[in-house]
Write an enzyme that holds these catalytic residues in place. Sequence first.
Site, PDB file in Angstrom:
ATOM      1  N   SER A 111       8.602  -8.421   1.710  1.00  0.00           N
ATOM      2  CA  SER A 111       9.601  -8.439   0.627  1.00  0.00           C
ATOM      3  C   SER A 111      11.010  -8.778   1.128  1.00  0.00           C
ATOM      4  CB  SER A 111       9.676  -7.074  -0.063  1.00  0.00           C
ATOM      5  OG  SER A 111       8.455  -6.797  -0.680  1.00  0.00           O
ATOM      6  N   HIS A 131       0.883  -1.287   0.409  1.00  0.00           N
ATOM      7  CA  HIS A 131       0.851  -2.756   0.452  1.00  0.00           C
ATOM      8  C   HIS A 131       1.792  -3.295   1.525  1.00  0.00           C
ATOM      9  CE1 HIS A 131       4.534  -2.329  -1.716  1.00  0.00           C
ATOM     10  NE2 HIS A 131       3.940  -1.823  -2.779  1.00  0.00           N
ATOM     11  N   HIS A 132       2.458  -2.388   2.241  1.00  0.00           N
ATOM     12  CA  HIS A 132       3.298  -2.760   3.387  1.00  0.00           C
ATOM     13  C   HIS A 132       4.344  -3.817   3.012  1.00  0.00           C
ATOM     14  CE1 HIS A 132       0.072  -0.573   5.231  1.00  0.00           C
ATOM     15  NE2 HIS A 132      -0.799  -1.507   4.928  1.00  0.00           N
ATOM     16  N   CYS A 133       4.866  -3.711   1.798  1.00  0.00           N
ATOM     17  CA  CYS A 133       5.895  -4.655   1.320  1.00  0.00           C
ATOM     18  C   CYS A 133       5.391  -6.095   1.332  1.00  0.00           C
ATOM     19  CB  CYS A 133       7.195  -4.554   2.126  1.00  0.00           C
ATOM     20  SG  CYS A 133       7.941  -2.938   2.056  1.00  0.00           S
ATOM     21  N   ALA A 134       4.089  -6.264   1.161  1.00  0.00           N
ATOM     22  CA  ALA A 134       3.511  -7.617   1.103  1.00  0.00           C
ATOM     23  C   ALA A 134       2.522  -7.635  -0.065  1.00  0.00           C
ATOM     24  CB  ALA A 134       2.851  -7.966   2.418  1.00  0.00           C
TER      25      ALA A 134
END
Length: 403
Positions: free
Chosen positions: A119, A358-361
């Site tokens: 992100s 979602h690990h910023c993905a």
Amino acid sequence: MDLAKIKKDFPILSKKDALIYLDSAATSLTPEPVLEAMDAYYRTYRANIHRGLYKEAERASNEYEEARVVVARFIGAQADEIIFTAGATGSSNMLMYALEHTDMFQEGDEVVTTIMEHSAVLIPLQAFAKRKKLNIRYIELGENFQLDYEQAEQVITSKTKLVALTLASNVLGTINDVTRVARRAHEVGALVIVDATAAVGHMPVDVTLLGADFLFFSGHKMCGPTGVGVLYGKKSELAKLTPSFLGGGIIEDVTRTDFVLGLKPWSFEAGTPNIAGVIGLKTTVEYLEKIGVEKIQTHCREILAYAQQELQKIEGSTLYSAEPAYNVGIVSFTLDTVHPHDMAEILGKNGVAVRAGHHCAVPLHTELNVPATTRASIYLYTTEEDIDALVSSIKKAKEIFNI
Ligand SMILES: Cc1ncc(COP(=O)(O)O)c(C=O)c1O
């Protein structure tokens, strides 16, 4: 690499209730020399930089500027191509704002990025594209959790003005062939922005070999302090930008109605920066260089290969992780129908630190068709025993969930 000695460098790993730390992709641990360097600044020569004319101020300024030289050397850049920021997200936003205020982009132009971006790249890029009425196109996933390079060649066209891509995925671990993508981007005259946050300190990084026009990363993913990062800008490209954040310390002259900015890259560092953080970052680079980044990379590959092998043996597991040969040391996985947050919670209760989500993905997870994954990430202090502890904890979780 003397692993026992390295582990001793990280005080947090020696405390009584120390975690099995497999969350370095979220933030890495801090070695003693970095703690000492920051402590020394606060205790013995705390002063603002580029201002005072007493010895503490001179020392602080010298250490800060020395950090620029050391960080530049680490990534094959020149010192005056290095801007210190608050981190990768700070660098990315600063860059997008500065690009927005150039005349390089016209309505209808295209910007290309990849489906595996964090992100920190994607959101500022989307906001920038929206404001400038640009179209975003994606380099998609190909085989083996790698980018589809043939599709990349197609999607980068004469309409492309900018290509922003990560050097290493924070979910799949994949090290992307940035050099190849950058070559294509430059053929069509597009700028190349590289997110090297998951890569610097984990593998050798050279801005020239990569073909990066801009590149950024955070200190805290490479054993450095939080709240400090770097934006590299190739001199000829940096020359085209003007800083968006204005204030003290960057001004050549000011009248009642106007101002003249000082030299770059310093004019991108308005106000008092994170002095202790930058000094800590310098020591971090020196620490990693002393061990050898290639050795760290080899170690992480070996531990990753072991982790992949052991996790694969667990019935019901699915791994989302590139092969060790092109992986910075990250393995994301799911286990049957267990929600990754439940998995991470149970692992946490067993003293194993991983990350779930979602690990910023988010677009990447949508593409993988999973809402979330559990991620174990490896760094220089990770041992096979840590992986064994992870695996035995997952087995306990399996019993709890009766699967
Ligand atoms: C690949 C990647 N890019 C960018 C970032 C953002 O870094 P920061 O939160 O330090 O700004 C992260 C952090 O997780 C990352 O993994």
